[in-house]
Design a protein around this motif. Structure first.
Motif, PDB file in Angstrom:
ATOM      1  N   VAL A 261       0.828  -1.218   0.000  1.00 50.59           N
ATOM      2  CA  VAL A 261       0.000   0.000   0.000  1.00 50.59           C
ATOM      3  C   VAL A 261       0.864   1.271   0.000  1.00 50.59           C
ATOM      4  CG1 VAL A 261      -2.075  -1.004   1.016  1.00 50.59           C
ATOM      5  CG2 VAL A 261      -0.225  -0.270   2.523  1.00 50.59           C
ATOM      6  N   LYS A 262       2.134   1.071  -0.304  1.00 52.99           N
ATOM      7  CA  LYS A 262       3.076   2.206  -0.403  1.00 52.99           C
ATOM      8  C   LYS A 262       3.005   3.121   0.842  1.00 52.99           C
ATOM      9  CE  LYS A 262       4.828   0.915  -4.291  1.00 52.99           C
ATOM     10  NZ  LYS A 262       4.836  -0.503  -3.940  1.00 52.99           N
ATOM     11  N   ALA A 263       3.075   2.479   1.998  1.00 49.01           N
ATOM     12  CA  ALA A 263       3.017   3.225   3.262  1.00 49.01           C
ATOM     13  C   ALA A 263       4.409   3.675   3.723  1.00 49.01           C
ATOM     14  CB  ALA A 263       2.380   2.361   4.341  1.00 49.01           C
ATOM     15  N   ILE A 264       5.464   3.164   3.066  1.00 53.79           N
ATOM     16  CA  ILE A 264       6.835   3.484   3.509  1.00 53.79           C
ATOM     17  C   ILE A 264       7.431   4.509   2.538  1.00 53.79           C
ATOM     18  CG2 ILE A 264       9.134   2.508   3.994  1.00 53.79           C
ATOM     19  CD1 ILE A 264       7.707  -0.174   4.495  1.00 53.79           C
TER      20      ILE A 264
ATOM     21  N   PHE B  46       9.724   6.864   0.145  1.00 54.69           N
ATOM     22  CA  PHE B  46      10.947   6.849  -0.669  1.00 54.69           C
ATOM     23  C   PHE B  46      11.697   8.142  -0.330  1.00 54.69           C
ATOM     24  CE2 PHE B  46       8.003   4.173  -2.982  1.00 54.69           C
ATOM     25  CZ  PHE B  46       8.793   3.179  -3.525  1.00 54.69           C
ATOM     26  N   GLY B  47      12.914   8.259  -0.794  1.00 50.08           N
ATOM     27  CA  GLY B  47      13.645   9.527  -0.662  1.00 50.08           C
ATOM     28  C   GLY B  47      14.187   9.775   0.737  1.00 50.08           C
ATOM     29  N   ASP B  48      14.368  11.066   1.017  1.00 46.76           N
ATOM     30  CA  ASP B  48      15.032  11.451   2.270  1.00 46.76           C
ATOM     31  C   ASP B  48      14.062  11.478   3.446  1.00 46.76           C
ATOM     32  OD1 ASP B  48      17.424  11.798   0.963  1.00 46.76           O
ATOM     33  OD2 ASP B  48      17.004  13.906   0.487  1.00 46.76           O
ATOM     34  N   PRO B  49      14.601  11.402   4.670  1.00 47.89           N
ATOM     35  CA  PRO B  49      13.747  11.573   5.858  1.00 47.89           C
ATOM     36  C   PRO B  49      13.071  12.933   5.830  1.00 47.89           C
ATOM     37  CG  PRO B  49      15.939  10.800   6.471  1.00 47.89           C
ATOM     38  CD  PRO B  49      16.008  11.129   5.026  1.00 47.89           C
ATOM     39  N   GLN B  50      11.894  13.016   6.417  1.00 50.48           N
ATOM     40  CA  GLN B  50      11.104  14.260   6.400  1.00 50.48           C
ATOM     41  C   GLN B  50      10.739  14.677   7.827  1.00 50.48           C
ATOM     42  OE1 GLN B  50      10.301  15.919   3.543  1.00 50.48           O
ATOM     43  NE2 GLN B  50      11.400  14.354   2.361  1.00 50.48           N
ATOM     44  N   THR B  51      10.440  15.978   7.980  1.00 48.48           N
ATOM     45  CA  THR B  51      10.042  16.470   9.299  1.00 48.48           C
ATOM     46  C   THR B  51       8.549  16.336   9.534  1.00 48.48           C
ATOM     47  OG1 THR B  51      11.189  18.387   8.404  1.00 48.48           O
ATOM     48  CG2 THR B  51      11.092  18.222  10.770  1.00 48.48           C
ATOM     49  N   SER B  52       7.738  16.448   8.438  1.00 44.74           N
ATOM     50  CA  SER B  52       6.291  16.347   8.686  1.00 44.74           C
ATOM     51  C   SER B  52       5.818  14.917   8.482  1.00 44.74           C
ATOM     52  CB  SER B  52       5.488  17.241   7.748  1.00 44.74           C
ATOM     53  OG  SER B  52       6.313  18.131   7.102  1.00 44.74           O
ATOM     54  N   PRO B  53       5.157  14.367   9.494  1.00 45.28           N
ATOM     55  CA  PRO B  53       4.652  13.002   9.349  1.00 45.28           C
ATOM     56  C   PRO B  53       3.416  12.975   8.444  1.00 45.28           C
ATOM     57  CG  PRO B  53       4.045  13.887  11.492  1.00 45.28           C
ATOM     58  CD  PRO B  53       4.860  14.943  10.809  1.00 45.28           C
ATOM     59  N   PRO B  54       3.073  11.815   7.882  1.00 54.52           N
ATOM     60  CA  PRO B  54       1.933  11.748   6.970  1.00 54.52           C
ATOM     61  C   PRO B  54       0.590  12.008   7.655  1.00 54.52           C
ATOM     62  CG  PRO B  54       2.990   9.590   7.195  1.00 54.52           C
ATOM     63  CD  PRO B  54       3.797  10.538   7.982  1.00 54.52           C
ATOM     64  N   ASN B  55       0.492  11.786   8.959  1.00 57.06           N
ATOM     65  CA  ASN B  55      -0.761  12.051   9.688  1.00 57.06           C
ATOM     66  C   ASN B  55      -0.434  12.126  11.185  1.00 57.06           C
ATOM     67  OD1 ASN B  55      -0.833   9.263  10.714  1.00 57.06           O
ATOM     68  ND2 ASN B  55      -1.245   8.767   8.565  1.00 57.06           N
ATOM     69  N   PHE B  56      -1.462  12.375  12.018  1.00 59.26           N
ATOM     70  CA  PHE B  56      -1.199  12.638  13.437  1.00 59.26           C
ATOM     71  C   PHE B  56      -0.944  11.384  14.269  1.00 59.26           C
ATOM     72  CE2 PHE B  56      -5.347  11.588  15.277  1.00 59.26           C
ATOM     73  CZ  PHE B  56      -6.196  11.674  14.186  1.00 59.26           C
TER      74      PHE B  56
ATOM     75  N   ILE C  88      10.576  15.959  14.569  1.00 64.14           N
ATOM     76  CA  ILE C  88      11.711  15.039  14.442  1.00 64.14           C
ATOM     77  C   ILE C  88      11.820  14.633  12.968  1.00 64.14           C
ATOM     78  CG2 ILE C  88      10.190  13.109  15.199  1.00 64.14           C
ATOM     79  CD1 ILE C  88      12.763  11.868  16.472  1.00 64.14           C
ATOM     80  N   LYS C  89      13.037  14.630  12.452  1.00 64.73           N
ATOM     81  CA  LYS C  89      13.219  14.325  11.025  1.00 64.73           C
ATOM     82  C   LYS C  89      13.553  12.847  10.861  1.00 64.73           C
ATOM     83  CE  LYS C  89      15.409  16.247   6.962  1.00 64.73           C
ATOM     84  NZ  LYS C  89      16.388  17.190   6.445  1.00 64.73           N
ATOM     85  N   LYS C  90      12.666  12.148  10.215  1.00 59.01           N
ATOM     86  CA  LYS C  90      12.905  10.700  10.057  1.00 59.01           C
ATOM     87  C   LYS C  90      12.011  10.145   8.946  1.00 59.01           C
ATOM     88  CE  LYS C  90       9.687   9.403  13.780  1.00 59.01           C
ATOM     89  NZ  LYS C  90       8.723   8.584  13.091  1.00 59.01           N
ATOM     90  N   TRP C  91      12.288   8.906   8.575  1.00 58.95           N
ATOM     91  CA  TRP C  91      11.368   8.207   7.681  1.00 58.95           C
ATOM     92  C   TRP C  91      10.178   7.780   8.542  1.00 58.95           C
ATOM     93  CZ3 TRP C  91      16.582   5.930   6.827  1.00 58.95           C
ATOM     94  CH2 TRP C  91      17.180   6.407   5.652  1.00 58.95           C
ATOM     95  N   THR C  92       8.983   8.147   8.130  1.00 56.35           N
ATOM     96  CA  THR C  92       7.806   7.783   8.930  1.00 56.35           C
ATOM     97  C   THR C  92       6.811   7.007   8.077  1.00 56.35           C
ATOM     98  OG1 THR C  92       8.095   9.767  10.254  1.00 56.35           O
ATOM     99  CG2 THR C  92       5.965   8.689  10.402  1.00 56.35           C
ATOM    100  N   VAL C  93       6.439   5.863   8.561  1.00 51.75           N
ATOM    101  CA  VAL C  93       5.456   5.022   7.857  1.00 51.75           C
ATOM    102  C   VAL C  93       4.073   5.658   8.000  1.00 51.75           C
ATOM    103  CG1 VAL C  93       4.294   2.773   7.996  1.00 51.75           C
ATOM    104  CG2 VAL C  93       6.775   2.897   8.082  1.00 51.75           C
TER     105      VAL C  93
ATOM    106  N   LYS D 175      -2.416   3.955   6.242  1.00 56.64           N
ATOM    107  CA  LYS D 175      -2.382   3.045   5.082  1.00 56.64           C
ATOM    108  C   LYS D 175      -1.999   1.636   5.526  1.00 56.64           C
ATOM    109  CE  LYS D 175      -1.032   6.122   1.292  1.00 56.64           C
ATOM    110  NZ  LYS D 175       0.046   6.365   0.326  1.00 56.64           N
ATOM    111  N   CYS D 176      -0.989   1.573   6.404  1.00 56.81           N
ATOM    112  CA  CYS D 176      -0.473   0.283   6.864  1.00 56.81           C
ATOM    113  C   CYS D 176      -1.570  -0.494   7.596  1.00 56.81           C
ATOM    114  CB  CYS D 176       0.734   0.531   7.759  1.00 56.81           C
ATOM    115  SG  CYS D 176       1.353  -0.923   8.600  1.00 56.81           S
ATOM    116  N   PHE D 177      -2.222   0.165   8.559  1.00 55.67           N
ATOM    117  CA  PHE D 177      -3.207  -0.556   9.372  1.00 55.67           C
ATOM    118  C   PHE D 177      -4.410  -0.984   8.528  1.00 55.67           C
ATOM    119  CE2 PHE D 177      -6.737  -0.728  12.548  1.00 55.67           C
ATOM    120  CZ  PHE D 177      -6.270  -1.834  13.239  1.00 55.67           C
ATOM    121  N   ARG D 178      -4.800  -0.157   7.563  1.00 61.07           N
ATOM    122  CA  ARG D 178      -5.942  -0.553   6.715  1.00 61.07           C
ATOM    123  C   ARG D 178      -5.622  -1.846   5.952  1.00 61.07           C
ATOM    124  NH1 ARG D 178      -6.865   5.390   5.494  1.00 61.07           N
ATOM    125  NH2 ARG D 178      -8.407   5.951   7.061  1.00 61.07           N
TER     126      ARG D 178
END
Ligand code: SF4
Ligand code: SF4
Length: 394
Positions: A293-296, A298-308, A314-319, A323-326
């Motif tokens: 479900v393309k929840a992970i 690509f690219g560089d770590p980001q500061t804004s997470p995809p949802n709350f 914090i700057k990181k790769w965030t799943v 999407k994952c739980f669905r």
């Protein structure tokens, strides 16, 4: 694999490595995706939780999801469920997931004499290994990772939370999951790797807490409740952070669960370690490509997470937890394809994997990836094959 201890303090290391800003706030467990499944109508868990009760299993014709598979997976969770849900009716607690464990018996009336912190630390680590830990590390408690609120699944209320005063350290416990089972993800059968991981963690953390209480000190056993395991395990020198948002441990890769014990027993904290994961993840992206479900990201770590459902500041790769739980809900079981395909998910008791992973932390990292592809590491093993061959050496 060459594992280097960092020279900085754990806090300095985390702050720099993940560009932690003043925006970082303690995480409210109400926003965790499993809590949201209870109160947030946009996350519809359907029969996901019910399927963990064998009386409600959802048999399918497909291999990996039949009666044998659900019976096996649900049995692997049985102790964790029974122990953890003892107080569900009275306080909405699911110990190990929303609240820490409260099964310990009375403390020793006297404190053990401590003559050396080094020796105490050694004994504690030794005991953890004897009680089932694959690896163990110690960190000072960094309040930023302790939940601001914990969530009552019955009343759906978030209650302000703090650890009892005096807790100084966390003993972080790595529980390896079964490598052969993890090769079968995703399936109900594979979920047994997760269940066994938690049941082992429950045993190890609670036994450790009782050991410390028997010595006359305070201790609290915990699984996923109370505080964020991954940053604490990094601080305790138990691995590096991977693109799939999981800890990659130097001995067992990402195929692990984490348990912990908070305590006021005087202990020596460990230092974070580095063995090249970040550089490898920069060129790999296999988990991002393999996630259905393309929840992970690509690219560089980001500061804004995809949802709350993830921490900000914090700057990181965030799943993308939604999407994952669905995807899990759609299958009626957990998924760990990202663990299965990760090149760090190897049986490191084999010398050739130990050699291979050395190259992962070298300019030959792309070659490691190519070799992995050629040898088809990370490909799914059929659950029927696991049922035939799951037991080794028999
Ligand atoms: S668990 Fe499965 S769905 Fe979730 S991020 Fe990993 S691969 Fe994607
Ligand atoms: S699959 Fe590759 S990119 Fe993803 S965590 Fe593992 S090493 Fe990193």
């Amino acid at each position: 694999m060459k594992v280097r201890k960092v020279k900085k303090s754990s806090t300095e290391f985390i702050n720099k490595e993940f560009e932690v800003s003043s925006q970082l706030k303690r995480f409210n467990q109400k926003n965790d995706i499993f809590s949201r499944a209870i109160w947030d109508e946009t996350i519809n868990p359907k029969k996901f939780f019910l399927s963990y009760d064998i009386a409600n299993y959802a048999p399918k014709k497909s291999k990996g999801f039949d009666h044998w598979d659900y019976a096996f997976r649900n049995a692997s969770w049985h102790l964790t469920d029974v122990v953890g849900e003892r107080d569900f009716e009275s306080r909405g607690a699911v110990e190990g997931f929303t609240d820490y464990y409260t099964i310990q018996t009375e403390a020793s009336p006297s404190k053990v004499e401590i003559t050396s912190i080094e020796d105490t630390t050694h004994r504690i680590k030794l005991a953890a290994k004897m009680f089932g830990a694959g690896m163990v590390g110690i960190c000072n408690i960094d309040k930023r990772w302790v939940y601001s609120h914990n969530f009552d699944r019955k009343t759906q209320e978030a209650k302000p939370f703090d650890l009892p005063k005096g807790m100084k350290h966390a003993i972080m416990i790595i529980v390896p999951m079964d490598y052969e089972l993890s090769k079968t993800y995703p399936a109900a059968l594979s979920g047994a790797a997760t269940g066994i991981g938690y049941s082992t963690g429950l045993n190890c953390a609670n036994t450790m807490a009782q050991f410390i209480i028997n010595l006359g000190y305070n201790a609290i056993a915990s699984l996923n409740d109370t505080a964020l395991n991954i940053p604490m395990a990094i601080e305790a020198g138990l691995g590096e952070y991977g693109r799939h948002g999981l800890l990659i441990n130097q001995k067992f890769g990402p195929n692990i669960r984490i348990a912990k014990v908070f305590t006021d027993l005087p202990l020596l904290a460990d230092k974070p370690v580095e063995f090249g994961v970040k550089k490898f993840c920069n060129v790999c992206e296999r988990c991002s490509k393999s996630c259905p479900v393309k929840a992970i990201p690509f690219g560089d770590p980001q500061t804004s997470p995809p949802n709350f459902s993830s921490q900000t500041g914090i700057k990181k790769w965030t799943v993308n937890a939604e999407k994952c739980f669905r995807f899990w809900v759609g299958m009626n079981t957990d998924c760990a394809i990202c663990i299965r395909v990760c090149p760090y998910n190897k049986d490191f008791s084999k010398w050739w994997h130990r050699v291979g992973i050395k190259f992962a932390n070298s300019p030959f990292r792309k070659l490691v990836l190519k070799t992995d592809d050629v040898w088809k590491f990370g490909e799914r093993v059929l659950t029927s094959k696991w049922w035939q061959k799951g037991i080794r050496n028999q």
